[in-house]
Write an enzyme that holds these catalytic residues in place. Structure first.
Site, mmCIF file in Angstrom:
data_model
loop_
_atom_site.group_PDB
_atom_site.id
_atom_site.type_symbol
_atom_site.label_atom_id
_atom_site.label_comp_id
_atom_site.label_asym_id
_atom_site.label_seq_id
_atom_site.Cartn_x
_atom_site.Cartn_y
_atom_site.Cartn_z
ATOM 1 N N THR A 45 0.824 -1.219 0.000
ATOM 2 C CA THR A 45 0.000 0.000 0.000
ATOM 3 C C THR A 45 0.854 1.263 0.000
ATOM 4 O OG1 THR A 45 -1.821 -1.148 1.052
ATOM 5 C CG2 THR A 45 -1.791 1.224 1.323
ATOM 6 N N SER B 226 1.878 -7.578 -0.792
ATOM 7 C CA SER B 226 2.628 -8.640 -0.104
ATOM 8 C C SER B 226 1.819 -9.928 0.013
ATOM 9 C CB SER B 226 3.101 -8.172 1.269
ATOM 10 O OG SER B 226 2.015 -7.964 2.137
ATOM 11 N N THR C 16 1.735 -4.468 4.166
ATOM 12 C CA THR C 16 1.614 -4.767 5.599
ATOM 13 C C THR C 16 1.046 -6.163 5.871
ATOM 14 O OG1 THR C 16 -0.583 -3.758 5.703
ATOM 15 C CG2 THR C 16 1.312 -2.337 6.187
ATOM 16 N N ASP C 17 0.402 -6.770 4.860
ATOM 17 C CA ASP C 17 -0.269 -8.054 5.124
ATOM 18 C C ASP C 17 0.692 -9.140 5.601
ATOM 19 O OD1 ASP C 17 -2.623 -6.877 4.362
ATOM 20 O OD2 ASP C 17 -2.768 -7.892 2.430
HETATM 21 N N1 ASP Z 1 -2.535 -5.616 0.584
HETATM 22 C C1 ASP Z 1 -1.445 -4.778 1.001
HETATM 23 C C2 ASP Z 1 -0.180 -5.589 1.027
HETATM 24 O O1 ASP Z 1 0.094 -6.280 1.976
HETATM 25 C C3 ASP Z 1 -1.742 -4.186 2.290
HETATM 26 C C4 ASP Z 1 -0.778 -3.144 2.747
HETATM 27 O O2 ASP Z 1 0.282 -2.928 2.224
HETATM 28 O O3 ASP Z 1 -1.124 -2.513 3.740
HETATM 29 O O4 ASP Z 1 0.550 -5.518 0.088
#
Ligand code: ASP
Length: 240
Positions: free
Chosen positions: A16, A58, A91-92
């Site tokens: 993100t 991710s 973040t995932d």
């Molecule tokens: N879907 C995103 C990821 O993990 C979520 C994020 O980055 O917050 O790539």
């Protein structure tokens, strides 16, 4: 970029922090490259060099992706001119990459993972603030020896304890039962705890591992199914 005493490498991998809303895709997709992220940071930070390793959410990572990241980070920290490495990451699965690096990349140099909960097209995008804080930690002499850490929301969390606790909240990364090991306040990096660290020999990642979460009603057949698939080990997330 302003030149300080330290040299930090920023490796980007998507997530993100690198996303913008795209009407055709019907959602946020990774579009910001490493140079764009670095160019948006203010002057006066430690000297930085940016490198785009991959640009994916991710949740799309595989074990091969983790191996590529691990190899690149290990090679960079082994370079004498590098003081620390920042990895921007979705973040995932950020906590998984952080823990892998903490367990398998030896040395004292800070390895700092960061990301964002809001895309660059959202009101309140916090990606640049997180990246700036991460660069400060990676360049900070007092962050040496901490192992791999996660820096978001101006908190420094040890990879060993940190976990994502909320789908949307920017304060999502927490270390339940332990708390952060430090904070970033303006340009100051404050470290209050130094968790013990264990570095394992790197032998690659074993793909044939099952993961079972135990719950009421779960029968032995889940474990038997995993064993029948020929896994080499099973991790049981057991009850208290
Ligand atoms: N879907 C995103 C990821 O993990 C979520 C994020 O980055 O917050 O790539």
């Amino acid at each position: 970029m302003a030149v300080g005493a330290s040299r930090v490498i920023v490796l980007t991998t998507g997530g993100t922090i690198a996303m913008r809303y795209d009407a055709a895709a019907g959602g946020a997709i990774p579009t910001l490259g490493a140079d764009e992220l670095a160019a948006a940071l203010p002057a006066g930070l430690p000297e930085m060099q940016v490198e785009e390793l991959i640009n994916l959410p991710s949740s799309h990572f595989t074990l091969e992706t983790l191996q590529v990241i691990r190899e690149r980070v290990a090679a960079l920290v082994a370079e004498s001119g590098v003081d620390g490495v920042v990895l921007t990451h979705g973040t995932d699965t950020l906590e998984e990459t952080a823990y892998l690096l903490d367990l398998t990349v030896p040395g004292e140099k800070p390895i700092v993972l960061t990301g964002a909960m809001r895309a660059a097209s959202d009101v309140g995008y916090e990606g640049l603030a997180n990246l700036q804080a991460a660069v400060r930690v990676a360049a900070a002499p007092r962050a040496q020896g901490l192992g791999t850490v996660v820096v978001l929301n101006d908190e420094i969390h040890a990879a060993r304890y940190v976990t994502k606790t909320h789908t949307l909240n920017p304060a999502t990364f927490q270390s339940p039962g332990w708390g952060p090991v430090g904070r970033v306040e303006g340009d100051a990096v404050i470290v209050v705890r130094r968790p013990e660290r264990q570095v394992l020999p790197w032998r690659g990642l074993e793909p044939k591992v099952g993961l079972l979460k135990l719950a009421v009603g779960l029968e032995a057949d889940s474990l038997e199914d995993a064993l029948a698939r020929g896994v080499r080990g099973v991790v049981l997330e057991a009850l208290g």
